[in-house]
Design an enzyme around this catalytic site. Sequence first.
Site, PDB file in Angstrom:
ATOM      1  N   ILE A  15       0.840  -1.209   0.000  1.00 23.21           N
ATOM      2  CA  ILE A  15       0.000   0.000   0.000  1.00 23.21           C
ATOM      3  C   ILE A  15       0.875   1.259   0.000  1.00 23.21           C
ATOM      4  CG2 ILE A  15      -1.923   1.196   1.113  1.00 23.21           C
ATOM      5  CD1 ILE A  15      -2.558  -1.481   2.560  1.00 23.21           C
ATOM      6  N   ALA A  86       5.141  -2.033   8.768  1.00 23.51           N
ATOM      7  CA  ALA A  86       4.629  -3.009   9.739  1.00 23.51           C
ATOM      8  C   ALA A  86       4.897  -4.408   9.217  1.00 23.51           C
ATOM      9  CB  ALA A  86       3.112  -2.819   9.911  1.00 23.51           C
ATOM     10  N   THR A 133      -5.765  -0.922  10.654  1.00 21.95           N
ATOM     11  CA  THR A 133      -6.577  -1.963  10.030  1.00 21.95           C
ATOM     12  C   THR A 133      -7.918  -2.132  10.738  1.00 21.95           C
ATOM     13  OG1 THR A 133      -6.667  -4.353   9.706  1.00 21.95           O
ATOM     14  CG2 THR A 133      -5.275  -3.604  11.485  1.00 21.95           C
ATOM     15  N   ASP A 134      -8.896  -2.687  10.007  1.00 23.04           N
ATOM     16  CA  ASP A 134     -10.189  -2.990  10.646  1.00 23.04           C
ATOM     17  C   ASP A 134     -10.077  -4.190  11.592  1.00 23.04           C
ATOM     18  OD1 ASP A 134      -9.902  -5.043   8.769  1.00 23.04           O
ATOM     19  OD2 ASP A 134     -11.815  -4.692   7.767  1.00 23.04           O
ATOM     20  N   GLU A 135      -8.966  -4.944  11.501  1.00 25.11           N
ATOM     21  CA  GLU A 135      -8.851  -6.151  12.332  1.00 25.11           C
ATOM     22  C   GLU A 135      -8.781  -5.839  13.818  1.00 25.11           C
ATOM     23  OE1 GLU A 135      -6.330  -9.276  11.070  1.00 25.11           O
ATOM     24  OE2 GLU A 135      -6.749  -8.929   8.955  1.00 25.11           O
ATOM     25  N   TYR A 158      -1.089 -10.335  15.101  1.00 23.02           N
ATOM     26  CA  TYR A 158      -1.005  -9.182  14.191  1.00 23.02           C
ATOM     27  C   TYR A 158      -1.985  -8.094  14.634  1.00 23.02           C
ATOM     28  CZ  TYR A 158      -2.285  -6.255  10.212  1.00 23.02           C
ATOM     29  OH  TYR A 158      -2.600  -5.172   9.417  1.00 23.02           O
ATOM     30  N   LYS A 162      -1.327  -4.270  16.076  1.00 18.54           N
ATOM     31  CA  LYS A 162      -1.823  -3.048  15.429  1.00 18.54           C
ATOM     32  C   LYS A 162      -2.704  -2.260  16.414  1.00 18.54           C
ATOM     33  CE  LYS A 162      -1.409  -1.750  11.727  1.00 18.54           C
ATOM     34  NZ  LYS A 162      -0.376  -0.897  11.059  1.00 18.54           N
ATOM     35  N   ASN A 188      -7.206  -4.744   1.416  1.00 18.59           N
ATOM     36  CA  ASN A 188      -6.827  -4.150   0.133  1.00 18.59           C
ATOM     37  C   ASN A 188      -6.450  -5.247  -0.864  1.00 18.59           C
ATOM     38  OD1 ASN A 188      -5.263  -0.946   0.666  1.00 18.59           O
ATOM     39  ND2 ASN A 188      -6.771  -1.913   1.955  1.00 18.59           N
ATOM     40  N   ASP A 288      -8.216 -24.892   9.221  1.00 20.48           N
ATOM     41  CA  ASP A 288      -8.525 -23.480   9.418  1.00 20.48           C
ATOM     42  C   ASP A 288      -7.371 -22.723  10.078  1.00 20.48           C
ATOM     43  OD1 ASP A 288     -10.079 -21.253   9.214  1.00 20.48           O
ATOM     44  OD2 ASP A 288     -11.746 -22.030  10.392  1.00 20.48           O
ATOM     45  N   ARG A 289      -7.362 -21.414   9.859  1.00 20.56           N
ATOM     46  CA  ARG A 289      -6.418 -20.521  10.558  1.00 20.56           C
ATOM     47  C   ARG A 289      -6.864 -20.448  12.024  1.00 20.56           C
ATOM     48  NH1 ARG A 289      -6.329 -14.443   8.228  1.00 20.56           N
ATOM     49  NH2 ARG A 289      -4.653 -15.208   6.918  1.00 20.56           N
TER      50      ARG A 289
HETATM   51  P1  NAD Z   1       3.471  -4.877   3.390  1.00 23.38           P
HETATM   52  O1  NAD Z   1       3.802  -6.048   4.232  1.00 23.38           O
HETATM   53  O2  NAD Z   1       3.252  -5.069   1.925  1.00 23.38           O
HETATM   54  O3  NAD Z   1       4.605  -3.771   3.521  1.00 23.38           O
HETATM   55  C1  NAD Z   1       5.195  -3.443   4.756  1.00 23.38           C
HETATM   56  C2  NAD Z   1       6.430  -2.603   4.449  1.00 23.38           C
HETATM   57  O4  NAD Z   1       7.007  -2.219   5.718  1.00 23.38           O
HETATM   58  C3  NAD Z   1       7.514  -3.342   3.668  1.00 23.38           C
HETATM   59  O5  NAD Z   1       8.011  -2.520   2.639  1.00 23.38           O
HETATM   60  C4  NAD Z   1       8.586  -3.621   4.714  1.00 23.38           C
HETATM   61  O6  NAD Z   1       9.904  -3.679   4.173  1.00 23.38           O
HETATM   62  C5  NAD Z   1       8.420  -2.432   5.647  1.00 23.38           C
HETATM   63  N1  NAD Z   1       8.917  -2.696   7.009  1.00 23.38           N
HETATM   64  C6  NAD Z   1       8.661  -3.792   7.768  1.00 23.38           C
HETATM   65  N2  NAD Z   1       9.327  -3.705   8.937  1.00 23.38           N
HETATM   66  C7  NAD Z   1       9.994  -2.520   8.922  1.00 23.38           C
HETATM   67  C8  NAD Z   1      10.847  -1.854   9.840  1.00 23.38           C
HETATM   68  N3  NAD Z   1      11.162  -2.406  11.022  1.00 23.38           N
HETATM   69  N4  NAD Z   1      11.357  -0.638   9.517  1.00 23.38           N
HETATM   70  C9  NAD Z   1      11.059  -0.070   8.309  1.00 23.38           C
HETATM   71  N5  NAD Z   1      10.279  -0.675   7.386  1.00 23.38           N
HETATM   72  C10 NAD Z   1       9.745  -1.886   7.683  1.00 23.38           C
HETATM   73  O7  NAD Z   1       2.212  -4.191   4.075  1.00 23.38           O
HETATM   74  P2  NAD Z   1       0.903  -3.550   3.430  1.00 23.38           P
HETATM   75  O8  NAD Z   1      -0.056  -4.613   3.131  1.00 23.38           O
HETATM   76  O9  NAD Z   1       1.317  -2.584   2.401  1.00 23.38           O
HETATM   77  O10 NAD Z   1       0.349  -2.760   4.710  1.00 23.38           O
HETATM   78  C11 NAD Z   1       0.871  -1.472   5.024  1.00 23.38           C
HETATM   79  C12 NAD Z   1       0.192  -0.972   6.291  1.00 23.38           C
HETATM   80  O11 NAD Z   1      -1.217  -0.910   6.087  1.00 23.38           O
HETATM   81  C13 NAD Z   1       0.405  -1.863   7.514  1.00 23.38           C
HETATM   82  O12 NAD Z   1       0.581  -1.033   8.635  1.00 23.38           O
HETATM   83  C14 NAD Z   1      -0.890  -2.655   7.626  1.00 23.38           C
HETATM   84  O13 NAD Z   1      -1.154  -3.003   8.952  1.00 23.38           O
HETATM   85  C15 NAD Z   1      -1.892  -1.660   7.088  1.00 23.38           C
HETATM   86  N6  NAD Z   1      -3.089  -2.230   6.464  1.00 23.38           N
HETATM   87  C16 NAD Z   1      -2.969  -3.174   5.475  1.00 23.38           C
HETATM   88  C17 NAD Z   1      -4.111  -3.669   4.850  1.00 23.38           C
HETATM   89  C18 NAD Z   1      -4.030  -4.696   3.746  1.00 23.38           C
HETATM   90  O14 NAD Z   1      -5.066  -5.206   3.314  1.00 23.38           O
HETATM   91  N7  NAD Z   1      -2.844  -5.027   3.237  1.00 23.38           N
HETATM   92  C19 NAD Z   1      -5.372  -3.189   5.238  1.00 23.38           C
HETATM   93  C20 NAD Z   1      -5.454  -2.240   6.268  1.00 23.38           C
HETATM   94  C21 NAD Z   1      -4.296  -1.759   6.851  1.00 23.38           C
HETATM   95  O1  DAU Z   2      -8.656  -6.475   7.091  1.00 22.58           O
HETATM   96  C1  DAU Z   2      -7.436  -5.831   6.840  1.00 22.58           C
HETATM   97  C2  DAU Z   2      -6.330  -6.850   6.882  1.00 22.58           C
HETATM   98  O2  DAU Z   2      -6.477  -7.644   5.704  1.00 22.58           O
HETATM   99  C3  DAU Z   2      -4.939  -6.229   6.921  1.00 22.58           C
HETATM  100  O3  DAU Z   2      -4.798  -5.525   8.141  1.00 22.58           O
HETATM  101  C4  DAU Z   2      -3.856  -7.305   6.827  1.00 22.58           C
HETATM  102  O4  DAU Z   2      -2.584  -6.700   6.765  1.00 22.58           O
HETATM  103  C5  DAU Z   2      -4.103  -8.110   5.565  1.00 22.58           C
HETATM  104  O5  DAU Z   2      -3.165  -9.159   5.505  1.00 22.58           O
HETATM  105  C6  DAU Z   2      -5.537  -8.670   5.522  1.00 22.58           C
HETATM  106  O6  DAU Z   2      -5.719  -9.698   6.532  1.00 22.58           O
HETATM  107  P1  DAU Z   2      -6.557 -11.026   6.223  1.00 22.58           P
HETATM  108  O7  DAU Z   2      -6.126 -12.072   7.161  1.00 22.58           O
HETATM  109  O8  DAU Z   2      -8.019 -10.744   6.122  1.00 22.58           O
HETATM  110  O9  DAU Z   2      -6.030 -11.317   4.707  1.00 22.58           O
HETATM  111  P2  DAU Z   2      -5.548 -12.657   3.982  1.00 22.58           P
HETATM  112  O10 DAU Z   2      -5.383 -12.299   2.540  1.00 22.58           O
HETATM  113  O11 DAU Z   2      -4.425 -13.316   4.687  1.00 22.58           O
HETATM  114  O12 DAU Z   2      -6.830 -13.589   4.115  1.00 22.58           O
HETATM  115  C7  DAU Z   2      -8.092 -13.211   3.590  1.00 22.58           C
HETATM  116  C8  DAU Z   2      -9.077 -14.331   3.894  1.00 22.58           C
HETATM  117  O13 DAU Z   2      -8.714 -15.490   3.131  1.00 22.58           O
HETATM  118  C9  DAU Z   2      -9.065 -14.766   5.347  1.00 22.58           C
HETATM  119  O14 DAU Z   2     -10.384 -15.143   5.747  1.00 22.58           O
HETATM  120  C10 DAU Z   2      -8.170 -16.010   5.348  1.00 22.58           C
HETATM  121  C11 DAU Z   2      -8.425 -16.617   3.969  1.00 22.58           C
HETATM  122  N1  DAU Z   2      -7.274 -17.334   3.376  1.00 22.58           N
HETATM  123  C12 DAU Z   2      -6.068 -16.700   3.300  1.00 22.58           C
HETATM  124  C13 DAU Z   2      -4.972 -17.344   2.772  1.00 22.58           C
HETATM  125  C14 DAU Z   2      -3.626 -16.649   2.710  1.00 22.58           C
HETATM  126  C15 DAU Z   2      -7.434 -18.620   2.884  1.00 22.58           C
HETATM  127  O15 DAU Z   2      -8.558 -19.186   2.919  1.00 22.58           O
HETATM  128  N2  DAU Z   2      -6.346 -19.259   2.359  1.00 22.58           N
HETATM  129  C16 DAU Z   2      -5.112 -18.680   2.287  1.00 22.58           C
HETATM  130  O16 DAU Z   2      -4.151 -19.330   1.806  1.00 22.58           O
END
Ligand code: NAD
Ligand code: DAU
Length: 350
Positions: A15, A86, A133-135, A158, A162, A188, A288-289
Amino acid sequence: MSSKNILITGAAGFIGSHVARLFVNKYPEYNIFNFDLLTYAGNLENVKDIEAAGNYRFIKGDICDLETLRYVFKEYDITHVIHFAAESHVDRSIENPFVFIETNVMGTANLLQAAREHWDNEKDGHLFYHVSTDEVYGALGETGFFTEETKYDPHSPYSASKASSDHMVRAFGDTYGMPVMISNCSNNYGPFHFPEKLIPLFINNIIQKKSLPVYGDGLYTRDWLYVIDHGTAIDAAFHNGKIGETYNIGGFNEWKNIDLVKLLCSIMDRKLDRTQGESEQLITYIKDRPGHDRRYAIDASKINKELGWYPSVTFEEGLEKTIDWYLANSEWLERVTSGDYRKYYEEMYG
Ligand code: NAD
Ligand code: DAU
């Protein structure tokens, strides 16, 4: 418009890279500093198109290293922070919670402290924008939505880390009067998403004709938002939001995992010239997770009403764009799935 020196942490990740691109291109008067440790999730290829821009600079560093942060704030006179860095994957947090506590809790506290020291308790012309995050709100049943007032109830290491970082941000706001803002976003998806998360993992597996590991009964629900739309929401809140406020960001777009996976299979069969139904054969239900949250759904009416933000693409459009990007960027996908990724995949999915 006044100039700003913005430290975007984690902008080599999924992101953060999109938001760095948006800010570098849209606000040439801002100086954007991408501060990233380049962990397995960080990749400078994600920001290759902006690396030569005059208002962009990459700094390799660790948010857990307070001395380096102090130096960076002083050297570049950082006025604003957008904090993405993160550990972000729930399954990894189940395997190893401590790196999540270190990075997400201690790293955020360090960043707050470095900002507080450099800004010397001055509010004007500063903002610490925390991306969350919404989590943190826990899990919903069949009905209801998370609002900004929903009580925190995180379940995974996680989400607990957060939640803790969110509390720390608010504590610095309440205690030291730091100008802080938080947004809590739903799931996302889009280009540059690391293929450990559901959508990019399954796109990659469908391309490779590998099994699609669906956790549990597959009836878990997530609210999906195209990553570009998360960027526009952050842009709106960063510029027009109120200091001290929280904004929920979501896609108005709930999907049960299994329905999403079947849609993905169908679009991919069409794009790969495969027979309809072929990729669905790859679906495999697995264990399951642990602590798996049943349903997330964001009420994003506050940011919609107050800041006029709404997602720009439908899920089908966003998914098509995402799949097209992965098919056109097979080298990116191959590079990030070589090396350590193979070990990770073996350990997680056997
Ligand atoms: P990502 O895992 O793709 O990227 C994380 C980045 O942080 C990487 O570039 C990594 O190198 C960097 N990083 C990790 N540890 C570090 C450290 N100690 N110092 C400096 N940099 C470091 O994550 P993302 O999916 O892009 O998520 C970004 C943020 O948005 C996170 O805070 C996450 O909690 C939040 N978020 C993600 C989602 C989602 O769906 N991916 C949704 C809501 C919120
Ligand atoms: O809701 C926001 C969060 O969404 C962010 O804060 C997190 O950084 C991001 O990783 C994401 O978390 P989820 O756990 O929801 O995302 P993930 O893609 O890991 O999983 C989405 C759903 O799919 C969840 O119900 C678990 C399931 N899943 C995931 C994986 C990786 C599977 O069934 N099989 C899989 O292999």
